[in-house]
Design a protein around this motif. Structure first.
Motif, mmCIF file in Angstrom:
data_model
loop_
_atom_site.group_PDB
_atom_site.id
_atom_site.type_symbol
_atom_site.label_atom_id
_atom_site.label_comp_id
_atom_site.label_asym_id
_atom_site.label_seq_id
_atom_site.Cartn_x
_atom_site.Cartn_y
_atom_site.Cartn_z
ATOM 1 N N GLU A 184 -7.447 11.447 1.292
ATOM 2 C CA GLU A 184 -6.462 10.395 1.011
ATOM 3 C C GLU A 184 -5.369 10.384 2.071
ATOM 4 O O GLU A 184 -4.957 9.315 2.554
ATOM 5 C CB GLU A 184 -5.861 10.621 -0.371
ATOM 6 C CG GLU A 184 -4.868 9.563 -0.794
ATOM 7 C CD GLU A 184 -4.361 9.799 -2.203
ATOM 8 O OE1 GLU A 184 -3.140 9.730 -2.402
ATOM 9 O OE2 GLU A 184 -5.188 10.050 -3.090
ATOM 10 N N ASN A 185 -4.893 11.565 2.453
ATOM 11 C CA ASN A 185 -3.827 11.630 3.456
ATOM 12 C C ASN A 185 -4.315 11.168 4.824
ATOM 13 O O ASN A 185 -3.580 10.503 5.563
ATOM 14 C CB ASN A 185 -3.270 13.055 3.542
ATOM 15 C CG ASN A 185 -2.428 13.426 2.331
ATOM 16 O OD1 ASN A 185 -1.930 12.548 1.629
ATOM 17 N ND2 ASN A 185 -2.274 14.712 2.077
ATOM 18 N N PRO A 187 0.826 -1.217 0.000
ATOM 19 C CA PRO A 187 0.000 0.000 0.000
ATOM 20 C C PRO A 187 0.857 1.263 0.000
ATOM 21 O O PRO A 187 2.098 1.209 0.037
ATOM 22 C CB PRO A 187 -0.824 -0.123 1.282
ATOM 23 C CG PRO A 187 -0.010 -0.991 2.177
ATOM 24 C CD PRO A 187 0.753 -1.929 1.284
ATOM 25 N N ARG A 188 0.183 2.414 -0.019
ATOM 26 C CA ARG A 188 0.828 3.708 -0.209
ATOM 27 C C ARG A 188 1.845 4.042 0.881
ATOM 28 O O ARG A 188 2.794 4.795 0.644
ATOM 29 C CB ARG A 188 -0.252 4.802 -0.260
ATOM 30 C CG ARG A 188 0.262 6.156 -0.696
ATOM 31 C CD ARG A 188 -0.880 7.153 -0.799
ATOM 32 N NE ARG A 188 -1.854 6.749 -1.785
ATOM 33 C CZ ARG A 188 -1.742 6.978 -3.087
ATOM 34 N NH1 ARG A 188 -0.690 7.610 -3.553
ATOM 35 N NH2 ARG A 188 -2.679 6.583 -3.923
ATOM 36 N N GLN A 189 1.688 3.512 2.087
ATOM 37 C CA GLN A 189 2.594 3.856 3.176
ATOM 38 C C GLN A 189 3.992 3.256 2.998
ATOM 39 O O GLN A 189 4.931 3.663 3.676
ATOM 40 C CB GLN A 189 2.005 3.389 4.518
ATOM 41 C CG GLN A 189 0.705 4.091 4.908
ATOM 42 C CD GLN A 189 -0.527 3.369 4.370
ATOM 43 O OE1 GLN A 189 -0.473 2.700 3.332
ATOM 44 N NE2 GLN A 189 -1.637 3.479 5.076
ATOM 45 N N CYS A 192 -4.315 7.532 4.989
ATOM 46 C CA CYS A 192 -2.958 6.981 5.067
ATOM 47 C C CYS A 192 -2.239 7.388 6.344
ATOM 48 O O CYS A 192 -1.050 7.097 6.513
ATOM 49 C CB CYS A 192 -2.141 7.437 3.860
ATOM 50 S SG CYS A 192 -2.700 6.754 2.288
ATOM 51 N N GLN A 226 5.406 4.315 -8.410
ATOM 52 C CA GLN A 226 4.525 5.180 -9.191
ATOM 53 C C GLN A 226 5.285 5.815 -10.351
ATOM 54 O O GLN A 226 4.744 5.981 -11.447
ATOM 55 C CB GLN A 226 3.922 6.270 -8.300
ATOM 56 C CG GLN A 226 2.769 5.802 -7.427
ATOM 57 C CD GLN A 226 2.119 6.959 -6.685
ATOM 58 O OE1 GLN A 226 2.775 7.665 -5.913
ATOM 59 N NE2 GLN A 226 0.833 7.159 -6.913
ATOM 60 N N GLY A 235 -1.604 -3.232 -1.956
ATOM 61 C CA GLY A 235 -1.418 -2.404 -3.133
ATOM 62 C C GLY A 235 -0.810 -3.245 -4.225
ATOM 63 O O GLY A 235 -0.165 -4.268 -3.954
ATOM 64 N N PHE A 266 6.539 2.810 -2.555
ATOM 65 C CA PHE A 266 5.318 3.023 -3.346
ATOM 66 C C PHE A 266 5.490 4.185 -4.314
ATOM 67 O O PHE A 266 5.144 4.083 -5.499
ATOM 68 C CB PHE A 266 4.121 3.275 -2.421
ATOM 69 C CG PHE A 266 2.794 3.302 -3.133
ATOM 70 C CD1 PHE A 266 2.034 2.149 -3.241
ATOM 71 C CD2 PHE A 266 2.294 4.470 -3.703
ATOM 72 C CE1 PHE A 266 0.813 2.158 -3.900
ATOM 73 C CE2 PHE A 266 1.082 4.491 -4.367
ATOM 74 C CZ PHE A 266 0.334 3.327 -4.467
ATOM 75 N N LEU A 267 6.029 5.306 -3.841
ATOM 76 C CA LEU A 267 6.188 6.476 -4.696
ATOM 77 C C LEU A 267 7.132 6.192 -5.859
ATOM 78 O O LEU A 267 6.857 6.567 -7.007
ATOM 79 C CB LEU A 267 6.700 7.663 -3.880
ATOM 80 C CG LEU A 267 6.835 8.987 -4.636
ATOM 81 C CD1 LEU A 267 5.472 9.494 -5.083
ATOM 82 C CD2 LEU A 267 7.518 10.040 -3.748
ATOM 83 N N ASN A 293 6.882 14.253 -0.889
ATOM 84 C CA ASN A 293 6.848 13.479 -2.133
ATOM 85 C C ASN A 293 7.458 14.244 -3.299
ATOM 86 O O ASN A 293 8.159 13.661 -4.135
ATOM 87 C CB ASN A 293 5.407 13.075 -2.454
ATOM 88 C CG ASN A 293 4.902 11.966 -1.550
ATOM 89 O OD1 ASN A 293 5.682 11.291 -0.881
ATOM 90 N ND2 ASN A 293 3.593 11.777 -1.508
ATOM 91 N N ASN A 295 -3.781 1.495 -4.851
ATOM 92 C CA ASN A 295 -3.669 1.481 -3.393
ATOM 93 C C ASN A 295 -4.983 1.077 -2.741
ATOM 94 O O ASN A 295 -6.033 1.680 -3.006
ATOM 95 C CB ASN A 295 -3.271 2.877 -2.892
ATOM 96 C CG ASN A 295 -3.222 2.958 -1.387
ATOM 97 O OD1 ASN A 295 -2.464 2.251 -0.749
ATOM 98 N ND2 ASN A 295 -4.057 3.820 -0.801
#
Length: 421
Positions: A372-373, A259-261, A376, A269, A308, A265-266, A386, A303
């Protein structure tokens, strides 16, 4: 004519949401902006399909909130919102339900009165429920005759397993046995103060803030249902869904990741963006521009709350399915075997940061990012973090991530079409 240089912003100023913990334990986040005479109120509940015990009870509860309440019929609700030019929207995913009301500031009171009925007093009338279920059953049956829907559902099953909350696909006949008691029980269990929060954005003064808080404080406090542990995903690396007579094949290629955490993940992306995140991406140039296999192909990181995954999706002509698969694998392998050229990498980073800036243009976009934040466990400081991380990445970093996570033997491949590739 000389092209102006690409300039990647180093930071963006985004106001933090003001958080208020309400008397019933719910939280209200406000993002005040006087630029426009509108405001939006979004109620977020952990009431997605992954937590339902009865198939389709989550989506039915969310979509039928406005189909009749204690004091208003469905027609009256729709007529009232339409009269004041207000907008009511329901979105539901695997994890959450999002109930939004958007209104002109001058019609705030009238819209909030409807919101109070919809959120606190739904009755889920039997006649409307049966009409809803019949329509949804028919719509789902029609959707499942399309190869892209077949591939999407098969890909989820292949990634997570057919019994996993993120992978399960209930038969459309389950609508026949869904009862009003099932829907009401889901609503009573999951639409509670402890199970959600509220984000209000736009022209918000003290009066509007207090009024929204008063409504949110009426959400009941109930003991949440015991959380069912998620089973471990059971991944199948290849699947084919036969669709006789289909003129196109729908392709999904990817793998379960995180997942995004997760710290990578970034970066993944960025990998996905270079592969298929914009019109000039590598997969678009290959499959569309060079070979004419498809009108479009996309790659993305997806996500969920607990998982994810990375995915590539495309529809191609049946006769070129095998060739399209070969080219997708080849582009993924090219990411692994060589770094992105500096010019291409600068473009990818600029597109990603530009998309972040576009989303943050206006109070409602900022509200979406705020939601979203919150989900997360972060605040808006993560935005500039980011941006800084993207700016600091090198082509070698991206190649390393592709090598680490996109080995051919780790990829899941799903095809729905007329013949097995």
């Amino acid at each position: 004519m000389t092209q102006p240089p690409l300039i990647i912003p180093s930071a963006v100023e985004v106001a933090q949401a003001e958080k208020t913990v309400l008397a019933n334990g719910s939280a209200l986040y406000t993002l005040a902006s006087d630029d426009f005479e509108v405001l939006r109120i979004t109620f977020v509940f952990r009431a997605g399909s992954a937590v339902q015990q009865v198939p389709f009870s989550a989506s039915t509860a969310a979509n039928m909130l406005s189909e009749g309440t204690r004091d208003m019929t469905a027609h009256q609700i729709a007529e009232r919102l339409d009269y004041y030019g207000s907008y009511y929207d329901v979105n539901i995913d695997r994890d959450y339900a999002y109930i939004s009301f958007c209104t002109l500031s001058k019609f705030f009171d009238q819209t909030l009165a409807v919101a109070r009925q919809v959120l606190l007093c739904p009755t889920f009338p039997e006649e409307e429920l049966r009409t809803y279920c019949n329509k949804r059953k028919q719509r789902l049956a029609v959707e499942r005759t399309k190869v892209d829907v077949e591939a999407r559902e098969a890909f989820a099953r292949a990634l997570f397993g057919p019994e996993h909350p993120y992978g399960i696909s209930a038969p459309e006949d389950a609508y026949d046995t869904l009862t009003r008691a099932d829907v009401a029980a889901f609503y009573e269990t999951h639409y509670t103060a402890e199970n959600g929060f509220v984000v209000c954005s736009g022209r918000i003064g003290d009066y509007e803030r207090q009024a929204v808080a008063a409504l949110a404080e009426q959400l009941p406090r109930r003991k949440s249902a015991a959380e069912t542990p998620f089973p471990a995903p059971v991944t199948q690396h290849e699947a084919f869904v036969e669709h006789p007579g289909a003129v196109q094949s729908s392709i999904r290629i990817g793998r379960l990741l995180f997942p995004r955490q997760h710290p990578d993940f970034l970066g993944m992306q960025v990998v996905a963006s270079a592969l298929g995140g914009y019109f000039g991406s590598r997969l678009m140039q290959n499959l569309r521009e060079e070979h004419g296999y498809t009108y479009g192909v996309v790659a993305a990181m997806v996500n969920f709350e607990r998982e994810g995954y990375f995915a590539v999706a495309a529809q191609v002509g049946t006769e070129v399915t095998r060739e399209a698969l070969r080219e997708i694998y080849a582009e993924i392998e090219r990411m692994r075997t060589g770094p992105l050229p500096d010019e291409e990498f600068a473009l990818v980073k600029n597109i990603m940061i530009g998309e972040m800036m576009r989303i943050l243009d206006g109070p409602f976009g900022i509200a979406d990012v705020t939601i979203e934040n919150i989900l997360c466990g972060r605040d808006h400081t993560v935005i500039n973090e980011n941006i800084g991380r993207i700016r600091a990445m090198t082509p070698a970093d991206i190649q390393h991530l592709a090598q680490k996570y996109l080995a051919r033997e780790d990829l899941v491949t799903v095809v729905a079409g007329a013949q097995r590739p």
